[in-house]
Design an enzyme around this catalytic site. Sequence first.
Site, PDB file in Angstrom:
ATOM      1  N   ILE A 110      14.535 -43.656  93.601  1.00 44.99           N
ATOM      2  CA  ILE A 110      14.351 -42.423  92.824  1.00 44.99           C
ATOM      3  C   ILE A 110      13.296 -42.520  91.735  1.00 44.99           C
ATOM      4  CG2 ILE A 110      16.487 -41.139  93.189  1.00 44.99           C
ATOM      5  CD1 ILE A 110      17.745 -42.619  90.893  1.00 44.99           C
ATOM      6  N   GLY A 157       8.793 -47.168  87.378  1.00 47.02           N
ATOM      7  CA  GLY A 157       8.051 -47.204  86.127  1.00 47.02           C
ATOM      8  C   GLY A 157       7.221 -48.468  86.083  1.00 47.02           C
ATOM      9  N   THR A 158       6.689 -48.773  84.894  1.00 50.16           N
ATOM     10  CA  THR A 158       5.849 -49.960  84.743  1.00 50.16           C
ATOM     11  C   THR A 158       6.653 -51.236  84.951  1.00 50.16           C
ATOM     12  OG1 THR A 158       5.033 -48.626  82.907  1.00 50.16           O
ATOM     13  CG2 THR A 158       3.953 -50.735  83.279  1.00 50.16           C
ATOM     14  N   PHE A 159       7.909 -51.188  84.542  1.00 47.15           N
ATOM     15  CA  PHE A 159       8.690 -52.429  84.548  1.00 47.15           C
ATOM     16  C   PHE A 159       9.887 -52.406  85.469  1.00 47.15           C
ATOM     17  CE2 PHE A 159       6.996 -51.778  80.217  1.00 47.15           C
ATOM     18  CZ  PHE A 159       5.990 -52.730  80.313  1.00 47.15           C
ATOM     19  N   SER A 160      10.007 -51.374  86.283  1.00 47.16           N
ATOM     20  CA  SER A 160      11.219 -51.324  87.098  1.00 47.16           C
ATOM     21  C   SER A 160      11.069 -50.409  88.301  1.00 47.16           C
ATOM     22  CB  SER A 160      12.362 -50.780  86.243  1.00 47.16           C
ATOM     23  OG  SER A 160      12.164 -49.400  86.031  1.00 47.16           O
ATOM     24  N   SER A 161      12.026 -50.575  89.214  1.00 48.23           N
ATOM     25  CA  SER A 161      12.194 -49.604  90.296  1.00 48.23           C
ATOM     26  C   SER A 161      13.631 -49.127  90.183  1.00 48.23           C
ATOM     27  CB  SER A 161      12.003 -50.274  91.656  1.00 48.23           C
ATOM     28  OG  SER A 161      10.689 -50.751  91.752  1.00 48.23           O
ATOM     29  N   LYS A 165      18.770 -49.807  88.333  1.00 48.70           N
ATOM     30  CA  LYS A 165      17.439 -50.111  87.806  1.00 48.70           C
ATOM     31  C   LYS A 165      17.168 -51.599  87.978  1.00 48.70           C
ATOM     32  CE  LYS A 165      14.589 -49.703  83.636  1.00 48.70           C
ATOM     33  NZ  LYS A 165      14.331 -48.971  82.399  1.00 48.70           N
ATOM     34  N   ASP A 201       9.437 -44.862  73.389  1.00 47.68           N
ATOM     35  CA  ASP A 201       8.805 -44.319  74.592  1.00 47.68           C
ATOM     36  C   ASP A 201       9.400 -42.956  74.939  1.00 47.68           C
ATOM     37  OD1 ASP A 201       6.875 -44.413  76.531  1.00 47.68           O
ATOM     38  OD2 ASP A 201       7.985 -45.732  77.891  1.00 47.68           O
TER      39      ASP A 201
END
Length: 452
Positions: free
Chosen positions: A29, A32-36, A55, A142
């Site tokens: 779904i 991001g820069t640091f995760s799926s 996450k 953020d």
Amino acid sequence: LPLDVQEEIECLYEFVPEVEKHFEVVDKIGEGTFSSVFLAKLREYPNVDQMFALKHIIPTSHPSRIEGELRCLLEIGGCDNVMGVELCMRNKDHVVIVMQYFPHEKFQDYILHMSITDVHDYIKNLLIALRRVHMYDVIHRDVKPSNFLYDRKTKRYALVDFGLAHKAPVTRSSNKSTPSVKTSLTRKQGLLTESKKENTNTCSPDSKVDSQDSLSPDNKSRQYTPDINPTAYAKKLKSPRRLLLAKRALLAKEKQDTRVVSKRSSSSRYVPKACQCFGKPQVCSLCTARSNQNAPRAGTPGFRSPEVLIKCPDQSTAVDIWSAGVIFLSLLSGRYPFFRANDDMTALAQIVSTFGSEQVKEAAKACGKHVICCPSQAPVNLKTMCMRLRSAPLSKATSKKFLKIDPEAESSWKRMPDSAFDLLSKLLDLNPLTRISAEEALKHEFFSEKVF
Ligand code: ADP
Ligand code: MG
């Protein structure tokens, strides 16, 4: 499912076998820069309708960053529109945070469908979430639409992604006025302090910052000496004791500069002298040789506050309020993203062109910074600008995307109350010291208007 998503799910099962044991991952779904982030349901309880968001944090993330994110979800989350955590699984360097799945759409897909009442409710709920986070003296860092999920059907909201959050080095006094907060602050003093020990006031090493700008663990931003003209500074100080202290501070700073310069140009002997460029639109060799000022700048371009852009080391929760103001500006103008910049100077120039050069200079002064703007620029009237943008014809691509805008939602924009713009200007106060807090903002007359 597309083949690459299937492959990613297989990889996730391999990295953390516990995931496969308990969950059936059905889709991806978010990324991001640091995760799926994956969508999953419980294997053992097929009758449970609740879906989960898993996450998977990239394994190169610093453990203190992961710890900080988990602590925020655990201690702050679960109420007041802040996402909570259900479970966390780890295998070696792979960490999976399990949260309740929150259905939502993309901001750019619903922005123009929103009525002024929807915007009123959205901003109110964002401020409720920020009031909660700021009670803990935590800066989210953020705040942007993709981290504030909105379910239009059920009118629910969730602030997610504490990957860049950290304890505020500067406390805003109004945050501590509520007794219940004081209790929780004492009770939850452990919050982020462990990672703070290793990494005082820092963004984590892998956060969305340039490595040269992230603070090294030994860099104590509280020991900051403002960049000042020695003679002007000495003149300002009248008492002999203060003068003595100032002289000592300047000597120490000069020593530091000497060290940096001599490191860079070891061939020529460096003789400390007064800077030649202060207040002029140029940079002298003495200043180019100075060490960089370090200040946290984690976050997303376009949502960074002026104090972040001008590298103020003492940042507070006001940083998030600015970002909330930028979201409000997007909603009122119907333009997203409102500010689009690839670097901090361009971002600052965009702020100057909206809010005025004198105003930016004044606010910078309050942070101990001297900003030179050339040519000077008058501020725009936010209401006039938003009304113009709202009534301007849409681009071909946008009008194709928003074929059916509810006529009622559209006509609601003809009745934009002045209080909305008064609140907007208080959220987007260039000076972080006078910028409204989430708690104060929720008492603003925009939220007691009868029209909503
Ligand atoms: P990153 O640090 O990689 O940006 P986020 O926590 O922001 O990670 O998650 C990325 C995206 O995943 C979000 O923008 C959102 O679309 C989706 N997401 C995150 N958490 C949830 C959740 N609990 N429910 C539904 N979607 C989520
Ligand atoms: Mg995110």
